[in-house]
Scaffold this motif. Structure first.
Motif: not given
Length: 272
Positions: A243-272
């Protein structure tokens, strides 16, 4: 009235940070797949650094015992923040920061879910091995006093036996939210001292408040195996890890990573 010529792209105020995060994801994927030994070593270094600074924190908290409890906890939190500063500035690999980076990479389609999960697991294994190596070496010294072992045992008991799964989950969310917000803000700066300050701030909050960090906790359990294994209840240890693993993913992956990714462009706006 003056016309507003602002475009949607102008609202992507931290796009450069997201591009840097995407580049980090690409480098992590190359290293984990093409030079897995090097990637494992960098992961082990993170676990080693977390564990050795954990011992430092235990020493501070026990040697200052008897003074103001709040001050002692604050000193312990400040001392532990050194671990993440060293990990980030040495480009070591830590699971909980990878939650943010790789989720950003997934959002912008530069890494697949399967590869992302592989790196999570590989990194976590390396982090755990690093903690085991530290405490294996530490066992050959007299650094861990009886008071420090007692403090370690008390902390583990609180995190396992006395914590419910929901308590662990929510505290895991809070923990990695603060850690990754600190890392994200630190990316705004090039100067090492400024970066170190903002990285440390998030760690100080999580340690002082007693939030749940899955790699830190795994290091505590490694220490218990060497110093007080009889006090470990493995079903409760597993509960905490999951549950620490799951919670850490939500807090860092979703609440920070996914939120700021969404706030900074569309999914196809950065290419590998």
């Amino acid at each position: 009235m003056t016309s507003n010529h602002t475009t949607i792209e102008d609202t992507y105020t931290t796009k450069d940070l997201i591009k840097a995060a995407v580049r980090q994801v690409q480098m992590k994927e190359v290293m984990a797949t093409q030079t897995p030994g090097r990637y494992l070593l960098k992961s082990m270094m993170s676990g080693f650094l977390l564990a050795i600074v954990t011992v430092f924190m235990l020493a501070i908290k026990t040697q200052f015992a008897g003074t103001n409890d709040g001050l002692v906890n604050l000193l312990g939190a400040i001392s532990f923040s050194l671990a993440l500063v060293l990990i980030v500035l040495t480009n070591s690999e830590l699971l909980t920061s990878n939650f943010m980076y790789l989720t950003v990479g997934w959002y912008y389609k530069v890494i697949a879910v399967k590869k992302m999960l592989y790196i999570f697991l590989f990194c976590f294994i390396g982090n755990i091995i690093g903690g085991f190596i530290l405490f294996l070496l530490m066992k050959g010294t007299h650094v861990m006093t009886p008071e420090m072992v007692a403090s370690l045992s008390k902390t583990v008991h609180l995190k396992t036996v006395e914590s419910t799964w929901l308590n662990i989950l929510i505290k895991g969310i809070f923990c990695n939210f603060f850690i990754n917000i600190g890392i994200y803000v630190s990316m705004l700066f090039k100067e090492g001292l400024a970066r170190a300050f903002f990285i440390a701030v998030g760690v100080i909050v999580f340690v002082f408040m007693g939030y749940e960090h899955v790699v830190f906790n795994a290091g505590l359990y490694a220490g218990m195996i060497f110093y007080n294994s009889d006090a470990l209840l493995w079903i409760d240890v597993l509960k905490n890890i999951v549950f620490a693993f799951v919670g850490n993913y939500i807090g860092g992956g979703i609440f920070v990573g996914l939120v700021y990714a969404y706030l900074n462009g569309k999914r196809d706006s950065i290419k590998a």
